[in-house]
Design an enzyme around this catalytic site. Structure first.
Site, PDB file in Angstrom:
ATOM      1  N   GLN A  34      82.862  -0.889  15.677  1.00  0.00           N
ATOM      2  CA  GLN A  34      83.056   0.007  14.076  1.00  0.00           C
ATOM      3  C   GLN A  34      82.929   1.465  14.895  1.00  0.00           C
ATOM      4  O   GLN A  34      83.059   3.009  14.692  1.00  0.00           O
ATOM      5  CB  GLN A  34      82.030   0.034  12.982  1.00  0.00           C
ATOM      6  N   ARG A  65      80.058  -2.586   3.273  1.00  0.00           N
ATOM      7  CA  ARG A  65      81.385  -1.911   2.075  1.00  0.00           C
ATOM      8  C   ARG A  65      80.522  -0.714   1.625  1.00  0.00           C
ATOM      9  O   ARG A  65      80.778  -0.971   0.277  1.00  0.00           O
ATOM     10  CB  ARG A  65      81.858  -2.659   2.026  1.00  0.00           C
ATOM     11  N   CYS A  66      79.825  -0.502   1.816  1.00  0.00           N
ATOM     12  CA  CYS A  66      79.271   1.200   1.487  1.00  0.00           C
ATOM     13  C   CYS A  66      78.293   1.962   1.986  1.00  0.00           C
ATOM     14  O   CYS A  66      77.930   1.624   3.672  1.00  0.00           O
ATOM     15  CB  CYS A  66      78.566   0.729   0.748  1.00  0.00           C
ATOM     16  N   GLU A  68      84.233   3.129   0.098  1.00  0.00           N
ATOM     17  CA  GLU A  68      83.492   1.822  -0.406  1.00  0.00           C
ATOM     18  C   GLU A  68      83.173   2.452  -1.950  1.00  0.00           C
ATOM     19  O   GLU A  68      82.552   1.492  -2.733  1.00  0.00           O
ATOM     20  CB  GLU A  68      82.315   2.179   0.523  1.00  0.00           C
TER      21      GLU A  68
END
Lengths: 807, 163, 284
Positions: free
Chosen positions: A238, A385-386, A761
């Site tokens: 990522q 996902r945050c 997110e």
């Protein structure tokens, strides 16, 4: 006939497919035909395959590793152990959190699934066979999987390598299994307010351990070209540029001799931010063997050994006046970091941005302390996902609000509205030091409550409770409310870095002579649709159709340096860089147009896709014409070509927010549930592509649904992972997944060049408390205050049983 | 270990493959035939990323040994449409934003293809049930379901037009 | 997840399959759809030097109905069971059960023979077969024999099938009446937290016969004779159902796992059985 007729401004705007339109994704042409290029699709001549021998024990001394039988198997090229890596000083590696982590077991193992040896063979089947033949002699040690027990005086020493070290990267360590204590806010003032408050609600809120579990696991192909001395690493990264820097620092290979490529990535959700032993071992194996080495983890390895998320025990106290005005908030977190502190947070924030925990509320004073603790569990602590620890913070405050509402005997929607930061208070400085950029919470909230018919739902719920009490039904209704505020877009270089690299991001644009363009960014899409949306941002900035702009990311040889994609930072940071680079292009284009039109720069105005002479719109030069001119005309005082680069250091984070409502039916007898309605209103500032925003919201809500209702990484007392396959680790199918209704308000960020805030997110951050609050809300009339997630069937049943509802 | 000679018909083409019996069909397709559309996601037959069409049935190719597939007729995502002539399902997934990272997509579309062969006009509930063997981590399924329903309509229209 | 190596055999007929089993003894296993066995092999929890694939044996396929007698070849897939209209009208509980097994892809390859023969207490068909009082036809070197489904299961993965035998078919008499297969699970693809197969025959207002079997609540499927007896001859009033549930609860012995603790499973077993009885009775 009327080819020459001027097309309208609206039509020209539409042709750009720029900001605000639901442009179809350019990525999909490949993906729908099976022509993606993911890391396991990379196949290089002579490629070898790596496979790990992993520890079956959560805590054990490694007395010996016998690799002779494995080495004797035809096709096996090498078996690496810590002993082999030690001379290179690669048997340990630094983590992103200032700790270090074993690459291969050095004397002991600290969690089940830990890497012990790396087998390299000419075939993945041979590698798997050989891994079975490596004989490891373990001596079991006492296991600690509970962070509270880990801090007891007599707890086993997990990190013998840290023995005697009374301070770590984040200050004092007060116990051999203690990592850090990190604090924010004013402790004394908070204690004083709470001590003298009318009402105080106190609760322990646990956000359980879970895992991002992207559908594609982690993996890489490392290829050392012995002739040129260049190392190429393809992988599920990522943050490819950071991986290159880390690889250079660890290996001593100069950074220009390393190329890191993130090909298509099959979902990341935070799982692919960190650097894993598999990457290091593959690189070493390629250097040693002179051949490319592929390592792809399997699903069990993914769930047991790569980065988990959450595992925060949050002890909260919230105080208020009798009429429900919040006066103070305190929180102490016991954070289970597993065997190594490998959290992926900006360096100065060992608990991420947890101190966004005051949420959407105007809370005058607050304090938070976070104790990081070692246990015999896998390392990680990534932002699933945050943004960094933001979902923990949002869950915490949204649960505390509900608990306070119970304490006050007040409606939870009303309590929220009463305490929201008001529109006119923005930019708003929170008690814990964040400057919220913009917001209009009351508008969003009122819209949400009206959309779902809140009053009617409450009436229906009350009637259902009565019917339940009369024995006419066994189903209850829960109304789960959430108003969340996120903090994303890390971030300002002055306070955010990863391994010393400031968290700016970048965009480089080249306009080709015929008026198409390529733009490269420091981020990397994992499904967010960057190739589509970044082109839209640029289209609106530079007046070329998005269809004429190719977006490239992920190849460190060509893309400008950036910190990657996670924490919803791509749009806030790289998206801003794209806009800024576009503006540089436009500035030069204006000078070219002025020359071509023989007017002064200042006599021109920008008009969608062209510069036109003010007051004479028929005299113009389109961007296409300007692009061509930049290459074929000698323009006095200007270099040829039309290129620009921007490295964008955002002045602040962005603060997306939203109002979610979940209406759930719960079967008291079986503990099962049905989501009757889910309404999600998101405000992510300027909306670039509504179609993609809606898709991001659907996806994030589904992950939130899974986390709240059943998904967990569970351990038994001796540290065995109980949820290591998708039989037990819950990923919902289309059958379980609810239907969502999405909505929006649009409050632009005042400091972002196009006002965008990021959205990927938010639905996870806001979704988890919405689902969880619905479960709690259903049982509120019967006296429930707090029940830990996940709310799977047996745990919901247990709530009912403990409340005496189950006979 | 001894290898065996296998004959497979994949996307209309006959292939002779030499493979160990234990080799997983997904590996035969991806590594030996270069069909990297189907993916490996969970390896325990839960996720459906490896779904192919084998002898007229949707099959999770990570849970089939090469040897078992000897003689089979197989369609993968690569066999469903061609550049410039996409299958209506491929078009519909793009049109309705039925994919994000793309990793589950080949399995999704291949499964949806068989579902619509068996049930050309499914309800939303039937699609949700019929696609329950395929996991997606990105989309939340809502747009996948929408895409499949739209493709069904489109395919029925094309069929009527052809008749 | 890579399985260990094995030799592969695809016998053309039953005799050849039985001969292969005889030749390789303990080293051999037959495979039908393989969706239970192959994941275990990939996890290297089952190592099988000789894998005998039954797919070519046509005699093991197909559903035949003769009056009320149903015979289902072992290699019949769940999808074929679901699609068979004759079976659905004569013994609809098979479709109702099969639809609750795994997911569409798995149902295309998973077979009834594999489901009942491997002795996994999580499988759904064994309890159903017990409920139906089915017989399992086993073929071995000494010929064929039939074993009652109610006798077949000894403990987890241990059955009365001898090592040299192959389960070739299941057979049962359709009784008519009302039916239900009620299953609580966590998600698609999961084994039951608790499931109940119930058949009830109604004679005017009374229940003349009832059969009750439970899935995944012991190390074997549980046919609860006492639960059926508690319903037979009654009008299925609340007290009768209470008695049936109590009888069933005396017969099961669930263990704790990720689906929940024992207490929860016992509770859900009762709830599920009540629902199954209610549905079966409404259809009787």
């Amino acid at each position: 006939m009327n080819e020459m007729a001027p097309i309208s401004r609206e039509e020209r705007t539409q042709n750009l497919k720029g900001l605000g339109c639901s442009r179809k994704r350019v990525e999909d042409v490949r993906f729908t035909q099976g022509k993606g290029n993911y890391v396991d699709d990379v196949k290089l001549p002579g490629m070898l395959y790596g496979d790990f021998v992993r520890s079956p024990y959560a805590h054990a001394r490694v007395k010996s590793v016998d690799k002779s039988a494995a080495l004797a198997l035809p096709g096996v090229v090498a078996v690496l152990t810590a002993e082999d890596l030690a001379p290179l000083n690669l048997h340990w590696m630094p983590t992103l959190a200032g700790d270090k982590q074993m690459v291969l077991a050095d004397g002991k193992v600290l969690f089940q699934g830990q890497e012990v040896a790396f087998v390299v063979a000419n075939d993945r089947y041979v590698a798997a066979d050989a891994a079975e033949l490596v004989v490891v002699d373990y001596e079991e040690l006492p296991v600690v999987t509970d962070p509270f027990k880990a801090l007891e005086p007599g707890a086993p020493v997990l990190r013998e390598d840290l023995e005697g070290q009374t301070s770590g990267a984040h200050g004092e360590r007060r116990h051999h299994n203690h990592i850090f204590l990190w604090e924010a806010g004013d402790r004394q003032a908070t204690e004083e307010v709470i001590a003298s408050a009318d009402v105080v609600a106190e609760e322990m809120i646990y956000y359980h351990r879970t895992h991002p579990c992207p559908l594609e696991t982690c993996g890489c192909v490392a290829s050392m070209d012995a002739v040129n001395g260049k190392l190429t690493v393809y992988g599920t990264f990522q943050a490819p540029h950071v991986v290159r820097t880390v690889a250079s620092l660890l290996s001593g290979i100069e950074e220009h001799k390393i190329r890191v490529v993130s090909p298509d990535i099959g979902g990341g959700f935070g799982n692919k931010v960190g650097v894993y032993p598999g990457y290091v071992c593959s690189i070493v194996a390629s250097i040693v063997t002179g051949k490319p080495v592929k390592w792809i983890e399997d699903r069990m390895e993914n769930l047991t050994a790569t980065a988990f998320a959450r595992d925060y025990w949050m002890k909260g106290r919230i105080s208020a006046t009798k009429d429900g005005r919040i006066t103070g908030l305190a929180c102490h977190v016991t954070a289970d970091h597993g065997a190594f502190d490998a959290c992926a947070d900006p360096t100065k924030f060992p608990a991420g941005f947890f101190h966004i925990m005051t949420g959407s509320y105007d809370i005058p004073v607050a304090h938070v302390g976070v104790d990081g603790v070692y246990t015999n569990k896998a390392p990680g602590g990534v932002a699933y996902r945050c943004s960094f620890r933001v979902t923990e913070a949002a869950y915490f405050i949204e649960r505390m609000i509900e608990v306070l509402a119970i304490e006050l005997g007040m409606d939870a929607a009303e309590l929220r509205a009463k305490n929201f930061i008001r529109k006119e208070q923005f930019p708003y400085m929170s008690a814990l030091g964040w400057e919220y950029d913009s917001g209009d919470y009351h508008t969003a909230w009122n819209k949400a409550l009206a959309a779902i018919g809140y009053e009617d739902l409450r009436r229906e719920q009350a009637e259902r409770v009565e019917a339940f009490r009369r024995g006419e039904t066994r189903k209850l209704i829960g109304i789960g409310l959430t108003h969340f505020t996120e903090i994303v877009g890390a971030g300002p270089v002055k306070n955010c870095d990863i391994l010393g690299m400031g968290m700016f991001d970048s965009c480089e644009i080249r306009i080709h002579p015929t008026g198409s363009a390529v733009a490269r960014l420091g981020t990397i899409s994992q499904g967010q649709g960057h190739a589509t949306t970044f082109a839209q941002i640029l289209a609106s900035e530079i007046g070329l159709s998005a269809d004429s702009i190719t977006i490239e990311e992920g190849d460190t040889d060509t893309a400008p340096y950036g910190l990657g994609t996670y924490g919803s930072r791509s749009t806030p940071v790289a998206g801003a860089a794209a806009a800024m680079a576009g503006r540089k292009i436009r500035a030069k284009a204006q000078m070219i147009a002025a020359y071509l039109l023989e007017v002064h720069d200042g006599d021109l105005e920008w008009d969608v896709d062209r510069f036109a002479v003010k007051g004479a719109p028929e005299r113009f030069k389109t961007m296409k014409e300007i692009a061509y001119a930049s290459y074929n005309q000698a323009i006095p005082g200007l270099e040829p070509g039309l290129e620009a680069v921007s490295y964008y250091d955002p002045p602040n984070m962005t603060y997306p927010f939203g109002a979610y409502v979940c209406v759930m039916e719960l079967d008291v007898d079986t503990g099962s549930h049905e989501i009757r309605q889910f309404y999600a209103l998101d405000d992510c500032g300027t909306r670039i592509n509504p179609m993609i925003i809606e898709g991001q919201v659907h996806g994030g809500l589904t992950e939130a649904y899974a986390i709240a209702m059943a998904q967990e990484i569970a351990y038994d007392e001796i540290g065995n992972v109980k949820t290591a396959t998708l039989m037990d680790f819950f990923l919902p199918t289309s059958f379980e997944t609810p239907h969502y209704t999405t909505d929006f308000t649009e409050t632009p960020s005042p400091h972002h060049p196009i006002g965008a805030k990021g959205v990927g997110e938010s639905p996870n951050v806001g979704g988890v408390p919405a689902f969880s609050n619905a479960v709690h809300d259903a049982f509120r009339p019967f006296g429930l205050r707090q029940a830990h997630m996940p709310h799977d069937q047996w745990r919901v049943w247990k709530i009912a049983r403990d409340l005496g509802l189950n006979g | 270990m001894k290898k065996m000679q296998l004959t497979l018909t994949v996307n209309g083409e006959a292939h002779d493959v030499l493979a160990e019996p234990r080799e997983l069909l997904i590996h035969v397709l991806r590594e030996r035939l270069g069909l990297t559309g189907p993916h490996i996601g969970c390896e325990t037959s839960h996720c459906g990323a490896c779904t192919i069409d084998m002898n007229g049935r949707s099959v999770k190719s990570c849970t089939v040994f090469a040897a078992q597939a000897d003689g089979a007729t197989i369609t993968t995502i690569e066999g469903l449409g061609a550049p410039g002539a996409l299958h209506p399902l491929q078009e519909a997934f793009r049109e309705h934003h039925g994919l994000q990272c793309g990793f589950c997509t080949p399995g999704m579309i291949t499964r949806a293809y068989r579902l619509l062969q068996e049930n050309p006009s499914p309800t939303e509930a039937e699609v949700r049930m019929g696609m329950a063997g395929n996991l997606c981590r990105c989309t939340g399924y809502q747009n996948i379901v929408k895409a499949i329903l739209a493709a069904a309509t489109e395919m029925n229209t094309l069929k009527e037009a052809a008749e | 997840m890579i399985p260990a190596a094995f030799e592969y055999h695809r016998p053309p007929d039953l005799a050849a399959a039985i001969a292969a089993l005889r030749d390789y003894g303990d080293d051999a296993r037959v495979v039908a759809g393989g969706h239970s066995l192959i994941p275990m092999m990939k996890l290297r929890m089952a190592e099988i030097p000789h894998l005998i694939d039954l797919q070519a044996i046509t005699a093991l396929k197909g559903i035949s109905i003769d009056g009320s007698t149903v015979r289902i070849g072992a290699m019949t897939t769940q999808a074929e069971l679901i699609a068979h209209d004759g079976l659905a009208s004569l013994a609809p509980i098979l479709r109702e059960t099969a639809l609750q097994i795994a997911d569409p892809q798995v149902r295309y390859v998973g077979t009834i023979g594999g489901n009942v023969a491997n002795g996994d207490p999580g499988n759904d068909m064994p309890a159903l077969m017990q409920c139906l009082d089915a017989g399992f036809i086993l073929a071995g070197p000494d010929g064929e024999r039939t074993v009652s489904a109610r006798e077949f299961y000894q403990s987890a993965y241990v059955t009365l099938r001898e090592d040299g035998e192959i389960l070739t078919a299941v057979s049962f008499e359709a009784t008519g009446g009302g039916h239900a297969y009620e299953k609580q699970k966590r998600k698609i693809g999961d084994y039951a937290t608790a499931a109940a197969a119930v058949l009830m025959v109604k004679d005017k207002t009374a229940c003349s016969r009832a059969s009750v079997a439970m899935t995944n609540l012991s190390d074997v499927p549980v046919w609860s004779k006492a639960a059926g007896d508690a319903l037979a001859g009654t009008s299925c009033g609340p007290a009768d159902i209470d008695a049936a549930v109590a009888a069933m609860l005396a017969d099961i012995a669930p263990t704790a796992d990720n689906r929940g603790p024992v207490e929860f499973k016992r509770h859900v077993a009762g709830v599920i059985l009540r629902r199954a009885i209610a549905r079966a009775w409404s259809r009787a």
